[in-house]
Design an enzyme around this catalytic site. Sequence first.
Site, mmCIF file in Angstrom:
data_model
loop_
_atom_site.group_PDB
_atom_site.id
_atom_site.type_symbol
_atom_site.label_atom_id
_atom_site.label_comp_id
_atom_site.label_asym_id
_atom_site.label_seq_id
_atom_site.Cartn_x
_atom_site.Cartn_y
_atom_site.Cartn_z
ATOM 1 N N HIS A 115 19.004 87.883 7.979
ATOM 2 C CA HIS A 115 18.945 86.651 7.203
ATOM 3 C C HIS A 115 19.151 87.002 5.742
ATOM 4 O O HIS A 115 18.696 88.035 5.288
ATOM 5 C CB HIS A 115 17.573 85.970 7.383
ATOM 6 C CG HIS A 115 17.583 84.543 6.953
ATOM 7 N ND1 HIS A 115 17.420 84.174 5.649
ATOM 8 C CD2 HIS A 115 17.763 83.406 7.662
ATOM 9 C CE1 HIS A 115 17.497 82.862 5.569
ATOM 10 N NE2 HIS A 115 17.706 82.368 6.773
ATOM 11 N N ASP A 163 17.283 81.291 14.911
ATOM 12 C CA ASP A 163 18.207 80.996 16.003
ATOM 13 C C ASP A 163 18.036 81.900 17.211
ATOM 14 O O ASP A 163 18.626 81.648 18.258
ATOM 15 C CB ASP A 163 19.657 81.127 15.505
ATOM 16 C CG ASP A 163 19.999 80.024 14.534
ATOM 17 O OD1 ASP A 163 19.554 78.895 14.778
ATOM 18 O OD2 ASP A 163 20.683 80.296 13.542
HETATM 19 N N1 ACO Z 1 23.927 92.762 13.294
HETATM 20 C C1 ACO Z 1 24.286 93.975 12.830
HETATM 21 N N2 ACO Z 1 24.291 94.331 11.528
HETATM 22 C C2 ACO Z 1 23.915 93.383 10.645
HETATM 23 C C3 ACO Z 1 23.521 92.101 11.040
HETATM 24 C C4 ACO Z 1 23.538 91.792 12.418
HETATM 25 N N3 ACO Z 1 23.180 90.596 12.848
HETATM 26 N N4 ACO Z 1 23.203 91.372 9.948
HETATM 27 C C5 ACO Z 1 23.387 92.181 8.893
HETATM 28 N N5 ACO Z 1 23.812 93.400 9.306
HETATM 29 C C6 ACO Z 1 24.084 94.556 8.460
HETATM 30 C C7 ACO Z 1 25.402 94.444 7.737
HETATM 31 O O1 ACO Z 1 26.466 95.023 8.495
HETATM 32 C C8 ACO Z 1 25.105 95.183 6.474
HETATM 33 O O2 ACO Z 1 25.150 96.587 6.776
HETATM 34 P P1 ACO Z 1 25.643 97.648 5.639
HETATM 35 O O3 ACO Z 1 24.649 97.518 4.512
HETATM 36 O O4 ACO Z 1 25.595 98.954 6.339
HETATM 37 O O5 ACO Z 1 27.032 97.225 5.247
HETATM 38 C C9 ACO Z 1 23.652 94.854 6.160
HETATM 39 O O6 ACO Z 1 23.071 94.577 7.446
HETATM 40 C C10 ACO Z 1 23.479 93.658 5.247
HETATM 41 O O7 ACO Z 1 24.181 92.563 5.824
HETATM 42 P P2 ACO Z 1 24.928 91.432 4.972
HETATM 43 O O8 ACO Z 1 25.985 90.814 5.829
HETATM 44 O O9 ACO Z 1 25.331 91.990 3.648
HETATM 45 O O10 ACO Z 1 23.741 90.419 4.740
HETATM 46 P P3 ACO Z 1 23.910 88.908 4.315
HETATM 47 O O11 ACO Z 1 22.659 88.527 3.647
HETATM 48 O O12 ACO Z 1 25.188 88.693 3.570
HETATM 49 O O13 ACO Z 1 24.083 88.134 5.718
HETATM 50 C C11 ACO Z 1 23.591 87.003 7.717
HETATM 51 C C12 ACO Z 1 23.053 87.468 6.357
HETATM 52 C C13 ACO Z 1 24.923 86.248 7.533
HETATM 53 C C14 ACO Z 1 22.606 86.023 8.332
HETATM 54 C C15 ACO Z 1 23.803 88.238 8.623
HETATM 55 O O14 ACO Z 1 22.569 88.901 8.810
HETATM 56 C C16 ACO Z 1 24.412 87.872 9.971
HETATM 57 O O15 ACO Z 1 25.632 87.793 10.085
HETATM 58 N N6 ACO Z 1 23.558 87.666 11.032
HETATM 59 C C17 ACO Z 1 24.054 87.249 12.318
HETATM 60 C C18 ACO Z 1 24.380 85.753 12.310
HETATM 61 C C19 ACO Z 1 23.122 84.916 12.309
HETATM 62 O O16 ACO Z 1 22.190 85.115 13.078
HETATM 63 N N7 ACO Z 1 23.146 83.883 11.435
HETATM 64 C C20 ACO Z 1 22.036 82.912 11.340
HETATM 65 C C21 ACO Z 1 21.302 83.037 10.042
HETATM 66 S S1 ACO Z 1 19.933 81.966 10.013
HETATM 67 C C22 ACO Z 1 20.608 80.474 9.698
HETATM 68 O O17 ACO Z 1 21.572 80.290 9.017
HETATM 69 C C23 ACO Z 1 19.963 79.352 10.305
#
Ligand code: ACO
Length: 430
Positions: A308, A365
């Site tokens: 998140h 979620d």
């Molecule tokens: N699975 C694997 N790796 C992940 C995940 C994941 N679900 N989420 C983040 N990471 C990793 C990224 O690859 C990144 O790794 P790095 O630092 O080695 O490059 C690090 O964790 C940080 O991730 P970001 O994408 O920079 O974090 P951001 O805050 O931009 O994204 C997000 C948050 C979009 C929610 C992300 O965690 C994600 O895509 N999760 C899966 C989708 C999801 O469940 N979305 C619902 C969110 S809740 C809502 O909106 C109601």
Amino acid sequence: MTTDKAYLKINNQEVELPVETGTEGEQAIDIKTLRASTGGIVTVDPGYKNTASTRSKITYLNGEAGILRYRGYPIEELADKSTFTEVAYLLIYGELPDKKTFDKFVADIKDKSFVNEEMKNIIDGFPRSAHPMGILSSLTGAMTAFYRDVTDISNKEVLYNTIVRTLGKFPILGAWAMRKRNGWPLTYADSRLSYVGNILKMMFEKPMEPYQVNPVAERALDKLLILHADHEQNCSTSTVRLIGSSHAGLYASISGGVSALWGPLHGGANQAVLEMLEQIRADGGNVKKYIDKAKDKNDPFRLMGFGHRVYKNFDPRARIIKKSADEVLAELGVDDPLLDIAKELEQAALNDEYFQARKLYPNVDFYSGIIYRALGIPVEMFTVMFAIGRLPGWIAQWKEMRENKEPIGRPRQLYVGPAERHYVPMENRK
Ligand code: ACO
């Protein structure tokens, strides 16, 4: 309240910027005067990871500590003791209502719980394969054609009527999106039922028999909607506020919010989680394989429902939903193998160094889809349920933005494209 100053040294100049402190002690540097005092310097912050776009009194979220409160009330208390309609009132008007006010609010919403029959012509134009979120977004936009969309908020009565009208009609549009997909006749609410009872009725009622609301399903859905009702300046809410900041109306703004919510990185994640769990089950239930895929930077797969932007701790909503999933499935007598896969996946991720180091925890979620599934809601409708839950938050945030007289949202940019160059006739191009 300004309590301190920040100093920025740039181009041999020192700029003093005020620092504001929020209710819970969080601090923010006010850069309102930065451009003017530095001759045009701006800040750059893609994804707004460090930018507070507004001052809001609606929702407090502390991602490090895993705290979520609506208007000061802890989400745990509201999920346990309140109802979705009461929470809607609280979010929109700032206080818990007294009985008289609340009864009127509920009655007014019920009074508006029908939509213009001509809206059915619009639904007829969609193919049955259309995604319900696409239909919902379009129908919400179409409301502007049938009902006066409030663009001037100075008339409190007009604003109130627009709010109860939106709360009354939006779930009908969501339910119709599902009925269209199923090829079922489009039905209306029954004013003897609760708001949430009516959502279930409008989704599941068959033409040949009266629909009986199951109180377990009603309470479970009510709780899920409360948990989704607001989440401060997330992607869809920021969209609603941004659209509304041009003084576009409430329905037009919410229609944009629905589209923003649809994406798999936002509300669409609940559908993506279920599809992921199905995929893991079809693939023999090999949880480790999917944990490895999520960690592999050459693989686009992400563990849906994990991570998140704001929570770097357990999402408090996920805790409540996980417990609720266990209870609801037991009460409804549903034995879902996907719940076991979800729990195994969660444990594997929480014990894995990759997820620990990045502070990736289950979000709202991760388990919500298991409950929706137990209630018989099709996967493509999951994000619609989220939208119905988020509606009061969108309304509250739109109203606050307008009442605060916020300026039109218009970010700056740092231009990194070509410097000036001159047109080359086609015959002279290489
Ligand atoms: N699975 C694997 N790796 C992940 C995940 C994941 N679900 N989420 C983040 N990471 C990793 C990224 O690859 C990144 O790794 P790095 O630092 O080695 O490059 C690090 O964790 C940080 O991730 P970001 O994408 O920079 O974090 P951001 O805050 O931009 O994204 C997000 C948050 C979009 C929610 C992300 O965690 C994600 O895509 N999760 C899966 C989708 C999801 O469940 N979305 C619902 C969110 S809740 C809502 O909106 C109601």
